[in-house]
Design a protein around this motif. Structure first.
Motif, PDB file in Angstrom:
ATOM      1  N   MET A 198       0.841  -1.173   0.000  1.00  0.00           N
ATOM      2  CA  MET A 198       0.000   0.000   0.000  1.00  0.00           C
ATOM      3  C   MET A 198       0.886   1.236   0.000  1.00  0.00           C
ATOM      4  O   MET A 198       1.797   1.345   0.810  1.00  0.00           O
ATOM      5  CB  MET A 198      -0.874   0.061   1.253  1.00  0.00           C
ATOM      6  CG  MET A 198      -1.921  -0.987   1.377  1.00  0.00           C
ATOM      7  SD  MET A 198      -2.857  -0.823   2.926  1.00  0.00           S
ATOM      8  CE  MET A 198      -3.417   0.836   2.843  1.00  0.00           C
ATOM      9  N   THR A 199       0.594   2.149  -0.871  1.00  0.00           N
ATOM     10  CA  THR A 199       1.278   3.436  -0.866  1.00  0.00           C
ATOM     11  C   THR A 199       0.570   4.331   0.137  1.00  0.00           C
ATOM     12  O   THR A 199      -0.660   4.352   0.192  1.00  0.00           O
ATOM     13  CB  THR A 199       1.238   4.067  -2.262  1.00  0.00           C
ATOM     14  OG1 THR A 199       1.869   3.170  -3.178  1.00  0.00           O
ATOM     15  CG2 THR A 199       1.949   5.392  -2.288  1.00  0.00           C
ATOM     16  N   LEU A 200       1.333   5.057   0.926  1.00  0.00           N
ATOM     17  CA  LEU A 200       0.728   5.973   1.884  1.00  0.00           C
ATOM     18  C   LEU A 200       0.040   7.106   1.131  1.00  0.00           C
ATOM     19  O   LEU A 200       0.449   7.464   0.027  1.00  0.00           O
ATOM     20  CB  LEU A 200       1.797   6.534   2.822  1.00  0.00           C
ATOM     21  CG  LEU A 200       2.521   5.513   3.694  1.00  0.00           C
ATOM     22  CD1 LEU A 200       3.539   6.209   4.589  1.00  0.00           C
ATOM     23  CD2 LEU A 200       1.553   4.711   4.533  1.00  0.00           C
ATOM     24  N   PRO A 201      -1.014   7.677   1.704  1.00  0.00           N
ATOM     25  CA  PRO A 201      -1.720   8.767   1.030  1.00  0.00           C
ATOM     26  C   PRO A 201      -0.794   9.940   0.727  1.00  0.00           C
ATOM     27  O   PRO A 201       0.188  10.173   1.439  1.00  0.00           O
ATOM     28  CB  PRO A 201      -2.788   9.177   2.052  1.00  0.00           C
ATOM     29  CG  PRO A 201      -2.978   7.982   2.920  1.00  0.00           C
ATOM     30  CD  PRO A 201      -1.631   7.321   2.981  1.00  0.00           C
ATOM     31  N   LYS A 202      -1.136  10.677  -0.314  1.00  0.00           N
ATOM     32  CA  LYS A 202      -0.343  11.835  -0.714  1.00  0.00           C
ATOM     33  C   LYS A 202      -0.242  12.811   0.454  1.00  0.00           C
ATOM     34  O   LYS A 202      -1.219  13.095   1.137  1.00  0.00           O
ATOM     35  CB  LYS A 202      -0.992  12.523  -1.913  1.00  0.00           C
ATOM     36  CG  LYS A 202      -0.179  13.655  -2.467  1.00  0.00           C
ATOM     37  CD  LYS A 202      -0.822  14.260  -3.683  1.00  0.00           C
ATOM     38  CE  LYS A 202       0.038  15.400  -4.188  1.00  0.00           C
ATOM     39  NZ  LYS A 202      -0.499  16.001  -5.383  1.00  0.00           N
ATOM     40  N   GLY A 203       0.963  13.306   0.691  1.00  0.00           N
ATOM     41  CA  GLY A 203       1.192  14.254   1.767  1.00  0.00           C
ATOM     42  C   GLY A 203       1.577  13.606   3.081  1.00  0.00           C
ATOM     43  O   GLY A 203       1.841  14.289   4.055  1.00  0.00           O
ATOM     44  N   TYR A 204       1.615  12.274   3.122  1.00  0.00           N
ATOM     45  CA  TYR A 204       1.979  11.551   4.335  1.00  0.00           C
ATOM     46  C   TYR A 204       3.244  10.743   4.096  1.00  0.00           C
ATOM     47  O   TYR A 204       3.534  10.356   2.967  1.00  0.00           O
ATOM     48  CB  TYR A 204       0.857  10.604   4.771  1.00  0.00           C
ATOM     49  CG  TYR A 204      -0.337  11.324   5.308  1.00  0.00           C
ATOM     50  CD1 TYR A 204      -0.463  11.583   6.668  1.00  0.00           C
ATOM     51  CD2 TYR A 204      -1.343  11.764   4.461  1.00  0.00           C
ATOM     52  CE1 TYR A 204      -1.558  12.259   7.168  1.00  0.00           C
ATOM     53  CE2 TYR A 204      -2.442  12.438   4.952  1.00  0.00           C
ATOM     54  CZ  TYR A 204      -2.547  12.672   6.304  1.00  0.00           C
ATOM     55  OH  TYR A 204      -3.625  13.346   6.797  1.00  0.00           O
ATOM     56  N   ARG A 205       3.981  10.510   5.169  1.00  0.00           N
ATOM     57  CA  ARG A 205       5.153   9.646   5.093  1.00  0.00           C
ATOM     58  C   ARG A 205       5.256   8.894   6.410  1.00  0.00           C
ATOM     59  O   ARG A 205       4.833   9.370   7.462  1.00  0.00           O
ATOM     60  CB  ARG A 205       6.423  10.428   4.829  1.00  0.00           C
ATOM     61  CG  ARG A 205       6.776  11.371   5.940  1.00  0.00           C
ATOM     62  CD  ARG A 205       8.006  12.162   5.648  1.00  0.00           C
ATOM     63  NE  ARG A 205       8.178  13.127   6.737  1.00  0.00           N
ATOM     64  CZ  ARG A 205       9.223  13.846   6.917  1.00  0.00           C
ATOM     65  NH1 ARG A 205      10.221  13.755   6.077  1.00  0.00           N
ATOM     66  NH2 ARG A 205       9.308  14.690   7.914  1.00  0.00           N
ATOM     67  N   GLY A 206       5.796   7.738   6.344  1.00  0.00           N
ATOM     68  CA  GLY A 206       6.020   6.957   7.543  1.00  0.00           C
ATOM     69  C   GLY A 206       7.433   7.183   8.030  1.00  0.00           C
ATOM     70  O   GLY A 206       8.340   7.486   7.238  1.00  0.00           O
ATOM     71  N   ILE A 207       7.620   7.081   9.327  1.00  0.00           N
ATOM     72  CA  ILE A 207       8.954   7.241   9.889  1.00  0.00           C
ATOM     73  C   ILE A 207       9.204   6.177  10.947  1.00  0.00           C
ATOM     74  O   ILE A 207       8.280   5.687  11.585  1.00  0.00           O
ATOM     75  CB  ILE A 207       9.182   8.643  10.504  1.00  0.00           C
ATOM     76  CG1 ILE A 207       8.154   8.942  11.605  1.00  0.00           C
ATOM     77  CG2 ILE A 207       9.172   9.723   9.442  1.00  0.00           C
ATOM     78  CD1 ILE A 207       8.408  10.228  12.358  1.00  0.00           C
ATOM     79  N   VAL A 208      10.456   5.823  11.085  1.00  0.00           N
ATOM     80  CA  VAL A 208      10.904   4.924  12.149  1.00  0.00           C
ATOM     81  C   VAL A 208      11.770   5.773  13.068  1.00  0.00           C
ATOM     82  O   VAL A 208      12.679   6.476  12.616  1.00  0.00           O
ATOM     83  CB  VAL A 208      11.723   3.740  11.594  1.00  0.00           C
ATOM     84  CG1 VAL A 208      12.247   2.866  12.719  1.00  0.00           C
ATOM     85  CG2 VAL A 208      10.873   2.931  10.619  1.00  0.00           C
ATOM     86  N   LEU A 209      11.466   5.728  14.357  1.00  0.00           N
ATOM     87  CA  LEU A 209      12.186   6.536  15.340  1.00  0.00           C
ATOM     88  C   LEU A 209      13.055   5.659  16.221  1.00  0.00           C
ATOM     89  O   LEU A 209      12.728   4.502  16.466  1.00  0.00           O
ATOM     90  CB  LEU A 209      11.195   7.291  16.233  1.00  0.00           C
ATOM     91  CG  LEU A 209      10.197   8.187  15.518  1.00  0.00           C
ATOM     92  CD1 LEU A 209       9.162   8.709  16.496  1.00  0.00           C
ATOM     93  CD2 LEU A 209      10.909   9.330  14.828  1.00  0.00           C
ATOM     94  N   LYS A 210      14.141   6.235  16.719  1.00  0.00           N
ATOM     95  CA  LYS A 210      15.014   5.533  17.656  1.00  0.00           C
ATOM     96  C   LYS A 210      15.405   6.500  18.757  1.00  0.00           C
ATOM     97  O   LYS A 210      15.753   7.645  18.502  1.00  0.00           O
ATOM     98  CB  LYS A 210      16.260   5.014  16.951  1.00  0.00           C
ATOM     99  CG  LYS A 210      17.176   4.248  17.886  1.00  0.00           C
ATOM    100  CD  LYS A 210      18.347   3.654  17.156  1.00  0.00           C
ATOM    101  CE  LYS A 210      19.188   2.857  18.138  1.00  0.00           C
ATOM    102  NZ  LYS A 210      20.319   2.238  17.494  1.00  0.00           N
ATOM    103  N   GLU A 211      15.333   6.005  19.972  1.00  0.00           N
ATOM    104  CA  GLU A 211      15.748   6.823  21.103  1.00  0.00           C
ATOM    105  C   GLU A 211      17.234   6.594  21.338  1.00  0.00           C
ATOM    106  O   GLU A 211      17.684   5.456  21.451  1.00  0.00           O
ATOM    107  CB  GLU A 211      14.946   6.452  22.349  1.00  0.00           C
ATOM    108  CG  GLU A 211      15.179   7.381  23.503  1.00  0.00           C
ATOM    109  CD  GLU A 211      14.185   7.181  24.621  1.00  0.00           C
ATOM    110  OE1 GLU A 211      14.203   7.997  25.548  1.00  0.00           O
ATOM    111  OE2 GLU A 211      13.399   6.222  24.574  1.00  0.00           O
ATOM    112  N   ALA A 212      17.983   7.687  21.402  1.00  0.00           N
ATOM    113  CA  ALA A 212      19.437   7.586  21.524  1.00  0.00           C
ATOM    114  C   ALA A 212      19.848   6.909  22.827  1.00  0.00           C
ATOM    115  O   ALA A 212      20.669   6.009  22.836  1.00  0.00           O
ATOM    116  CB  ALA A 212      20.076   8.964  21.426  1.00  0.00           C
ATOM    117  N   LEU A 213      19.282   7.340  23.914  1.00  0.00           N
ATOM    118  CA  LEU A 213      19.621   6.770  25.212  1.00  0.00           C
ATOM    119  C   LEU A 213      18.373   6.816  26.067  1.00  0.00           C
ATOM    120  O   LEU A 213      17.845   7.888  26.345  1.00  0.00           O
ATOM    121  CB  LEU A 213      20.743   7.593  25.878  1.00  0.00           C
ATOM    122  CG  LEU A 213      21.189   7.149  27.259  1.00  0.00           C
ATOM    123  CD1 LEU A 213      21.765   5.723  27.224  1.00  0.00           C
ATOM    124  CD2 LEU A 213      22.239   8.103  27.799  1.00  0.00           C
TER     125      LEU A 213
END
Length: 70
Positions: free
Chosen positions: A1-16
């Motif tokens: 599935m392509t995300l809707p126009k104007g949206y993006r997915g992100i993966v986050l990581k906590e440094a510490l």
């Protein structure tokens, strides 16, 4: 599935990871994506699947936010 126009997915990581409450956290974007793979192991995916139906709420939230911004 392509995300809707104007949206993006992100993966986050906590440094510490902080063990103390009230201390600033350092969270970074480590990956961006514009599509996802969704499947059911026992049936063909459809608009009735909760994951896919959740995308309908994007339209609802946009309609509500546009109404209140103007």
């Amino acid at each position: 599935m392509t995300l809707p126009k104007g949206y993006r997915g992100i993966v986050l990581k906590e440094a510490l990871k902080r063990e103390v409450e009230g201390v600033d956290r350092n969270i970074y974007v480590i990956y961006e994506f514009d599509s996802v793979t969704f499947w059911n192991w026992d049936r063909t995916p459809s608009r009735n699947d909760a994951f896919i139906a959740a995308f309908d709420w994007l339209d609802v939230s946009e309609a509500v936010s546009i109404h209140y911004v103007q």
